[in-house]
Design a protein around this motif. Structure first.
Motif, PDB file in Angstrom:
ATOM      1  N   PHE A  47       0.839  -1.193   0.000  1.00  0.00           N
ATOM      2  CA  PHE A  47       0.000   0.000   0.000  1.00  0.00           C
ATOM      3  C   PHE A  47       0.882   1.254   0.000  1.00  0.00           C
ATOM      4  CE2 PHE A  47      -2.787   3.216   1.800  1.00  0.00           C
ATOM      5  CZ  PHE A  47      -3.946   3.008   1.084  1.00  0.00           C
ATOM      6  N   ARG A  48       1.967   1.210   0.764  1.00  0.00           N
ATOM      7  CA  ARG A  48       2.865   2.362   0.836  1.00  0.00           C
ATOM      8  C   ARG A  48       3.529   2.648  -0.520  1.00  0.00           C
ATOM      9  NH1 ARG A  48       5.134   4.924   5.940  1.00  0.00           N
ATOM     10  NH2 ARG A  48       3.323   4.620   7.276  1.00  0.00           N
ATOM     11  N   ARG A  49       3.919   1.589  -1.212  1.00  0.00           N
ATOM     12  CA  ARG A  49       4.642   1.757  -2.471  1.00  0.00           C
ATOM     13  C   ARG A  49       3.701   2.029  -3.627  1.00  0.00           C
ATOM     14  NH1 ARG A  49       6.832  -3.181  -2.991  1.00  0.00           N
ATOM     15  NH2 ARG A  49       5.344  -3.722  -4.606  1.00  0.00           N
ATOM     16  N   GLU A  50       2.534   1.372  -3.641  1.00  0.00           N
ATOM     17  CA  GLU A  50       1.659   1.418  -4.814  1.00  0.00           C
ATOM     18  C   GLU A  50       0.405   2.267  -4.617  1.00  0.00           C
ATOM     19  OE1 GLU A  50       2.220  -2.899  -6.757  1.00  0.00           O
ATOM     20  OE2 GLU A  50       1.517  -2.978  -4.693  1.00  0.00           O
ATOM     21  N   GLY A  51       0.150   2.677  -3.377  1.00  0.00           N
ATOM     22  CA  GLY A  51      -1.010   3.529  -3.119  1.00  0.00           C
ATOM     23  C   GLY A  51      -2.332   2.780  -3.148  1.00  0.00           C
ATOM     24  N   GLU A  52      -3.404   3.558  -3.286  1.00  0.00           N
ATOM     25  CA  GLU A  52      -4.775   3.021  -3.225  1.00  0.00           C
ATOM     26  C   GLU A  52      -5.001   1.833  -4.155  1.00  0.00           C
ATOM     27  OE1 GLU A  52      -7.350   3.620  -1.392  1.00  0.00           O
ATOM     28  OE2 GLU A  52      -6.653   5.364  -0.262  1.00  0.00           O
ATOM     29  N   SER A  53      -4.321   1.861  -5.318  1.00  0.00           N
ATOM     30  CA  SER A  53      -4.576   0.814  -6.312  1.00  0.00           C
ATOM     31  C   SER A  53      -3.775  -0.451  -6.041  1.00  0.00           C
ATOM     32  CB  SER A  53      -4.230   1.338  -7.705  1.00  0.00           C
ATOM     33  OG  SER A  53      -2.851   1.637  -7.757  1.00  0.00           O
ATOM     34  N   SER A  54      -3.052  -0.476  -4.949  1.00  0.00           N
ATOM     35  CA  SER A  54      -2.194  -1.632  -4.676  1.00  0.00           C
ATOM     36  C   SER A  54      -3.020  -2.904  -4.551  1.00  0.00           C
ATOM     37  CB  SER A  54      -1.383  -1.403  -3.395  1.00  0.00           C
ATOM     38  OG  SER A  54      -1.902  -2.125  -2.309  1.00  0.00           O
ATOM     39  N   GLY A  55      -2.393  -4.019  -4.928  1.00  0.00           N
ATOM     40  CA  GLY A  55      -3.049  -5.314  -4.774  1.00  0.00           C
ATOM     41  C   GLY A  55      -2.999  -5.754  -3.327  1.00  0.00           C
ATOM     42  N   ARG A  56      -3.580  -6.903  -3.073  1.00  0.00           N
ATOM     43  CA  ARG A  56      -3.558  -7.458  -1.720  1.00  0.00           C
ATOM     44  C   ARG A  56      -2.997  -8.876  -1.763  1.00  0.00           C
ATOM     45  NH1 ARG A  56      -4.736  -3.003  -1.149  1.00  0.00           N
ATOM     46  NH2 ARG A  56      -6.288  -1.986   0.160  1.00  0.00           N
ATOM     47  N   MET A  57      -2.359  -9.257  -0.662  1.00  0.00           N
ATOM     48  CA  MET A  57      -1.885 -10.625  -0.514  1.00  0.00           C
ATOM     49  C   MET A  57      -2.765 -11.319   0.523  1.00  0.00           C
ATOM     50  SD  MET A  57       2.152  -9.700  -0.445  1.00  0.00           S
ATOM     51  CE  MET A  57       1.984  -8.561   0.910  1.00  0.00           C
ATOM     52  N   LEU A  58      -2.840 -12.619   0.422  1.00  0.00           N
ATOM     53  CA  LEU A  58      -3.563 -13.393   1.425  1.00  0.00           C
ATOM     54  C   LEU A  58      -2.583 -14.221   2.234  1.00  0.00           C
ATOM     55  CD1 LEU A  58      -6.765 -14.684  -0.395  1.00  0.00           C
ATOM     56  CD2 LEU A  58      -6.646 -12.992   1.445  1.00  0.00           C
ATOM     57  N   ALA A  59      -2.749 -14.180   3.540  1.00  0.00           N
ATOM     58  CA  ALA A  59      -2.032 -15.094   4.418  1.00  0.00           C
ATOM     59  C   ALA A  59      -3.042 -16.161   4.835  1.00  0.00           C
ATOM     60  CB  ALA A  59      -1.497 -14.363   5.646  1.00  0.00           C
ATOM     61  N   ALA A  60      -2.636 -17.415   4.742  1.00  0.00           N
ATOM     62  CA  ALA A  60      -3.578 -18.514   4.983  1.00  0.00           C
ATOM     63  C   ALA A  60      -2.966 -19.544   5.921  1.00  0.00           C
ATOM     64  CB  ALA A  60      -3.937 -19.177   3.658  1.00  0.00           C
ATOM     65  N   ILE A  61      -3.829 -20.113   6.752  1.00  0.00           N
ATOM     66  CA  ILE A  61      -3.363 -21.216   7.619  1.00  0.00           C
ATOM     67  C   ILE A  61      -4.498 -22.233   7.767  1.00  0.00           C
ATOM     68  CG2 ILE A  61      -3.981 -19.989   9.775  1.00  0.00           C
ATOM     69  CD1 ILE A  61      -1.505 -21.448  11.051  1.00  0.00           C
ATOM     70  N   ALA A  62      -4.101 -23.504   7.819  1.00  0.00           N
ATOM     71  CA  ALA A  62      -5.053 -24.586   8.060  1.00  0.00           C
ATOM     72  C   ALA A  62      -4.320 -25.715   8.773  1.00  0.00           C
ATOM     73  CB  ALA A  62      -5.634 -25.097   6.740  1.00  0.00           C
ATOM     74  N   ILE A  63      -5.100 -26.585   9.395  1.00  0.00           N
ATOM     75  CA  ILE A  63      -4.517 -27.737  10.096  1.00  0.00           C
ATOM     76  C   ILE A  63      -4.320 -28.852   9.073  1.00  0.00           C
ATOM     77  CG2 ILE A  63      -4.883 -29.408  11.950  1.00  0.00           C
ATOM     78  CD1 ILE A  63      -7.035 -27.247  12.991  1.00  0.00           C
ATOM     79  N   LYS A  64      -3.116 -29.425   9.036  1.00  0.00           N
ATOM     80  CA  LYS A  64      -2.810 -30.455   8.048  1.00  0.00           C
ATOM     81  C   LYS A  64      -3.644 -31.715   8.270  1.00  0.00           C
ATOM     82  CE  LYS A  64       1.599 -30.482   6.736  1.00  0.00           C
ATOM     83  NZ  LYS A  64       3.020 -30.684   7.049  1.00  0.00           N
TER      84      LYS A  64
END
Ligand SMILES: [Zn+2]
Length: 241
Positions: free
Chosen positions: A224-241
Protein backbone atom coordinates in the motif's frame (compact mmCIF):
# COMPACT_ATOMS: atom_id res chain seq x y z
CA UNK A 1 0.41 -26.11 -11.20
CA UNK A 2 2.85 -23.38 -10.30
CA UNK A 3 2.40 -21.97 -6.83
CA UNK A 4 3.22 -18.45 -5.82
CA UNK A 5 3.62 -18.02 -2.12
CA UNK A 6 6.10 -17.97 0.74
CA UNK A 7 5.63 -20.04 3.84
CA UNK A 8 7.01 -20.64 7.30
CA UNK A 9 9.10 -23.79 7.62
CA UNK A 10 8.55 -23.67 11.37
CA UNK A 11 4.74 -23.79 10.99
CA UNK A 12 4.94 -26.45 8.27
CA UNK A 13 7.09 -28.71 10.46
CA UNK A 14 4.62 -28.21 13.32
CA UNK A 15 1.79 -29.53 11.09
CA UNK A 16 0.19 -26.38 9.71
CA UNK A 17 -0.55 -25.74 6.06
CA UNK A 18 0.48 -22.12 5.68
CA UNK A 19 1.20 -19.60 2.95
CA UNK A 20 1.39 -15.92 2.16
CA UNK A 21 0.71 -15.17 -1.49
CA UNK A 22 3.22 -12.99 -3.33
CA UNK A 23 3.13 -10.48 -6.18
CA UNK A 24 3.74 -12.15 -9.54
CA UNK A 25 4.59 -9.98 -12.54
CA UNK A 26 2.85 -11.30 -15.64
CA UNK A 27 -0.11 -12.73 -13.75
CA UNK A 28 -3.49 -10.92 -13.96
CA UNK A 29 -3.43 -8.01 -11.47
CA UNK A 30 0.09 -9.20 -10.52
CA UNK A 31 -1.52 -12.13 -8.66
CA UNK A 32 -3.43 -9.80 -6.36
CA UNK A 33 -5.97 -11.47 -4.07
CA UNK A 34 -8.11 -8.37 -3.59
CA UNK A 35 -11.77 -9.11 -3.06
CA UNK A 36 -13.91 -6.99 -5.36
CA UNK A 37 -17.62 -6.32 -5.37
CA UNK A 38 -18.02 -8.40 -8.48
CA UNK A 39 -16.56 -11.82 -7.92
CA UNK A 40 -15.50 -12.47 -11.51
CA UNK A 41 -12.49 -10.14 -11.77
CA UNK A 42 -8.99 -11.54 -12.39
CA UNK A 43 -8.49 -11.77 -8.64
CA UNK A 44 -11.13 -14.49 -8.48
CA UNK A 45 -8.96 -16.73 -10.67
CA UNK A 46 -5.91 -15.84 -8.60
CA UNK A 47 -7.72 -16.77 -5.40
CA UNK A 48 -8.88 -20.05 -6.92
CA UNK A 49 -5.32 -20.92 -7.90
CA UNK A 50 -3.96 -19.95 -4.49
CA UNK A 51 -6.57 -21.97 -2.57
CA UNK A 52 -6.15 -24.98 -4.88
CA UNK A 53 -2.38 -24.95 -4.37
CA UNK A 54 -3.09 -25.43 -0.66
CA UNK A 55 -5.71 -28.15 -1.22
CA UNK A 56 -8.77 -25.96 -0.62
CA UNK A 57 -11.41 -24.02 -2.52
CA UNK A 58 -13.54 -20.91 -1.92
CA UNK A 59 -16.20 -22.99 -0.12
CA UNK A 60 -13.83 -23.72 2.78
CA UNK A 61 -12.45 -20.26 3.49
CA UNK A 62 -12.99 -18.22 6.62
CA UNK A 63 -12.32 -14.52 6.62
CA UNK A 64 -13.16 -11.36 8.49
CA UNK A 65 -14.15 -7.95 7.24
CA UNK A 66 -11.01 -6.37 8.63
CA UNK A 67 -11.34 -3.03 10.43
CA UNK A 68 -7.97 -2.72 12.26
CA UNK A 69 -9.76 -3.79 15.43
CA UNK A 70 -9.14 -6.57 17.93
CA UNK A 71 -12.20 -8.78 17.54
CA UNK A 72 -11.31 -12.47 17.19
CA UNK A 73 -13.83 -15.13 16.20
CA UNK A 74 -13.78 -18.92 16.54
CA UNK A 75 -14.87 -20.50 13.25
CA UNK A 76 -16.65 -23.83 12.94
CA UNK A 77 -17.76 -23.36 9.35
CA UNK A 78 -16.79 -21.36 6.28
CA UNK A 79 -18.03 -17.79 6.53
CA UNK A 80 -17.13 -14.10 6.68
CA UNK A 81 -17.25 -12.44 10.09
CA UNK A 82 -18.15 -8.73 10.16
CA UNK A 83 -15.65 -6.36 11.84
CA UNK A 84 -13.15 -9.10 12.62
CA UNK A 85 -9.35 -9.09 12.45
CA UNK A 86 -8.57 -12.42 14.11
CA UNK A 87 -9.71 -15.96 13.31
CA UNK A 88 -9.29 -19.23 15.13
CA UNK A 89 -10.33 -22.81 14.38
CA UNK A 90 -9.94 -26.46 15.33
CA UNK A 91 -11.57 -27.71 12.13
CA UNK A 92 -9.33 -29.35 9.54
CA UNK A 93 -11.81 -28.44 6.83
CA UNK A 94 -11.26 -24.70 7.07
CA UNK A 95 -8.71 -22.31 5.62
CA UNK A 96 -8.30 -19.11 7.65
CA UNK A 97 -7.46 -16.00 5.62
CA UNK A 98 -6.01 -12.59 6.41
CA UNK A 99 -5.72 -9.94 3.69
CA UNK A 100 -2.67 -7.65 3.78
CA UNK A 101 -0.55 -5.12 1.91
CA UNK A 102 2.06 -3.87 4.46
CA UNK A 103 0.03 -4.76 7.57
CA UNK A 104 1.42 -7.76 9.42
CA UNK A 105 -0.16 -11.20 9.00
CA UNK A 106 0.41 -13.32 12.12
CA UNK A 107 -0.19 -17.05 11.81
CA UNK A 108 -0.40 -19.14 15.00
CA UNK A 109 -0.58 -22.89 15.54
CA UNK A 110 -0.81 -25.05 18.65
CA UNK A 111 0.96 -28.22 17.54
CA UNK A 112 -0.33 -30.39 20.42
CA UNK A 113 -4.02 -29.45 20.31
CA UNK A 114 -4.06 -28.57 16.60
CA UNK A 115 -5.52 -25.10 16.85
CA UNK A 116 -4.91 -22.68 13.98
CA UNK A 117 -5.25 -18.90 14.18
CA UNK A 118 -4.66 -15.95 11.86
CA UNK A 119 -4.41 -12.33 12.92
CA UNK A 120 -4.29 -9.01 11.04
CA UNK A 121 -1.96 -6.77 13.03
CA UNK A 122 -1.19 -3.39 11.48
CA UNK A 123 -0.01 -0.66 13.82
CA UNK A 124 -3.54 -0.12 15.16
CA UNK A 125 -4.13 -3.82 15.79
CA UNK A 126 -0.70 -4.04 17.40
CA UNK A 127 -1.52 -1.15 19.75
CA UNK A 128 -4.64 -3.16 20.68
CA UNK A 129 -2.43 -6.26 21.12
CA UNK A 130 -4.59 -8.45 18.92
CA UNK A 131 -1.85 -11.10 18.65
CA UNK A 132 -1.61 -11.32 22.43
CA UNK A 133 -5.40 -11.51 22.66
CA UNK A 134 -5.43 -14.42 20.21
CA UNK A 135 -3.01 -16.28 22.50
CA UNK A 136 -5.26 -15.49 25.50
CA UNK A 137 -8.32 -16.78 23.65
CA UNK A 138 -6.52 -20.01 22.73
CA UNK A 139 -5.46 -20.47 26.37
CA UNK A 140 -8.74 -19.50 28.04
CA UNK A 141 -11.24 -21.11 25.68
CA UNK A 142 -9.29 -24.08 24.34
CA UNK A 143 -6.76 -24.89 27.10
CA UNK A 144 -3.83 -24.08 24.86
CA UNK A 145 -0.41 -23.85 26.52
CA UNK A 146 1.67 -21.01 25.09
CA UNK A 147 4.79 -23.21 24.94
CA UNK A 148 2.99 -25.46 22.41
CA UNK A 149 2.25 -22.55 20.09
CA UNK A 150 4.42 -21.70 17.07
CA UNK A 151 4.09 -18.40 15.23
CA UNK A 152 4.90 -16.84 11.89
CA UNK A 153 5.12 -13.07 11.61
CA UNK A 154 4.76 -12.71 7.86
CA UNK A 155 6.01 -10.46 5.07
CA UNK A 156 4.98 -6.86 5.81
CA UNK A 157 6.28 -3.33 6.32
CA UNK A 158 9.86 -3.69 7.60
CA UNK A 159 11.80 -1.38 9.87
CA UNK A 160 13.99 -0.55 6.83
CA UNK A 161 11.08 1.40 5.28
CA UNK A 162 8.18 1.82 7.67
CA UNK A 163 8.33 5.52 8.54
CA UNK A 164 5.72 6.81 10.97
CA UNK A 165 4.92 10.17 12.54
CA UNK A 166 4.79 11.04 16.21
CA UNK A 167 1.03 10.30 16.19
CA UNK A 168 1.86 6.61 15.68
CA UNK A 169 5.30 6.43 17.33
CA UNK A 170 3.90 7.60 20.69
CA UNK A 171 2.14 4.26 21.16
CA UNK A 172 5.34 2.20 20.87
CA UNK A 173 8.30 1.56 23.14
CA UNK A 174 11.47 3.36 21.99
CA UNK A 175 13.10 -0.05 21.57
CA UNK A 176 10.91 -0.60 18.48
CA UNK A 177 11.68 2.82 16.98
CA UNK A 178 14.67 3.98 14.97
CA UNK A 179 15.60 7.59 14.19
CA UNK A 180 15.35 8.96 10.66
CA UNK A 181 16.80 12.08 9.01
CA UNK A 182 13.33 13.64 8.88
CA UNK A 183 12.22 15.63 11.90
CA UNK A 184 9.27 14.07 13.71
CA UNK A 185 9.58 10.77 11.84
CA UNK A 186 10.73 7.39 13.15
CA UNK A 187 11.00 3.96 11.65
CA UNK A 188 8.81 1.42 13.37
CA UNK A 189 9.77 -2.23 13.82
CA UNK A 190 6.25 -3.60 13.93
CA UNK A 191 7.31 -7.24 13.48
CA UNK A 192 9.52 -7.11 16.58
CA UNK A 193 6.81 -5.31 18.56
CA UNK A 194 4.42 -8.18 17.75
CA UNK A 195 7.06 -10.81 18.56
CA UNK A 196 7.50 -9.24 22.00
CA UNK A 197 3.73 -9.34 22.57
CA UNK A 198 3.79 -13.09 21.85
CA UNK A 199 6.81 -13.63 24.11
CA UNK A 200 5.01 -11.72 26.89
CA UNK A 201 2.21 -14.28 26.60
CA UNK A 202 4.67 -17.12 27.16
CA UNK A 203 5.51 -18.20 23.63
CA UNK A 204 9.17 -19.29 23.55
CA UNK A 205 11.33 -17.06 21.36
CA UNK A 206 12.47 -20.12 19.40
CA UNK A 207 8.85 -20.82 18.43
CA UNK A 208 8.55 -17.54 16.52
CA UNK A 209 9.62 -17.12 12.90
CA UNK A 210 9.95 -13.53 11.68
CA UNK A 211 9.76 -13.09 7.94
CA UNK A 212 12.80 -11.24 6.63
CA UNK A 213 10.75 -9.76 3.77
CA UNK A 214 9.71 -6.12 3.76
CA UNK A 215 6.66 -5.57 1.56
CA UNK A 216 7.56 -1.91 0.94
CA UNK A 217 11.03 -2.33 -0.58
CA UNK A 218 10.71 -5.86 -1.95
CA UNK A 219 8.83 -5.79 -5.28
CA UNK A 220 7.78 -9.41 -4.84
CA UNK A 221 5.04 -8.17 -2.52
CA UNK A 222 2.04 -5.89 -2.87
CA UNK A 223 2.49 -2.70 -0.87
CA UNK A 224 0.00 0.00 0.00
CA UNK A 225 2.87 2.36 0.84
CA UNK A 226 4.64 1.76 -2.47
CA UNK A 227 1.66 1.42 -4.81
CA UNK A 228 -1.01 3.53 -3.12
CA UNK A 229 -4.77 3.02 -3.22
CA UNK A 230 -4.58 0.81 -6.31
CA UNK A 231 -2.19 -1.63 -4.68
CA UNK A 232 -3.05 -5.31 -4.77
CA UNK A 233 -3.56 -7.46 -1.72
CA UNK A 234 -1.88 -10.62 -0.51
CA UNK A 235 -3.56 -13.39 1.42
CA UNK A 236 -2.03 -15.09 4.42
CA UNK A 237 -3.58 -18.51 4.98
CA UNK A 238 -3.36 -21.22 7.62
CA UNK A 239 -5.05 -24.59 8.06
CA UNK A 240 -4.52 -27.74 10.10
CA UNK A 241 -2.81 -30.45 8.05
ZN1 LIG B 1 12.02 -2.19 3.40
Amino acid sequence: MKTHYVQSGLLARAGAINAVSVRVEGKPAAFSMKRNGSMDGPETENRKEFFASLGFDESSVVRGDQVHGDNIEVANSALTFPETDGLLTRSKKLLLLISVADCVPVLLFNRKLEIAAAVHSGWKGTVKNIAGKAIDLMSNELNSSPEDVVAFIGPSAGVCCYEVGEDVAKYFSPKFLQPTFTAGKSKLDLKSAIASQLIEKGIPKGNIELSEYCSICNPNFHSFRREGESSGRMLAAIAIK
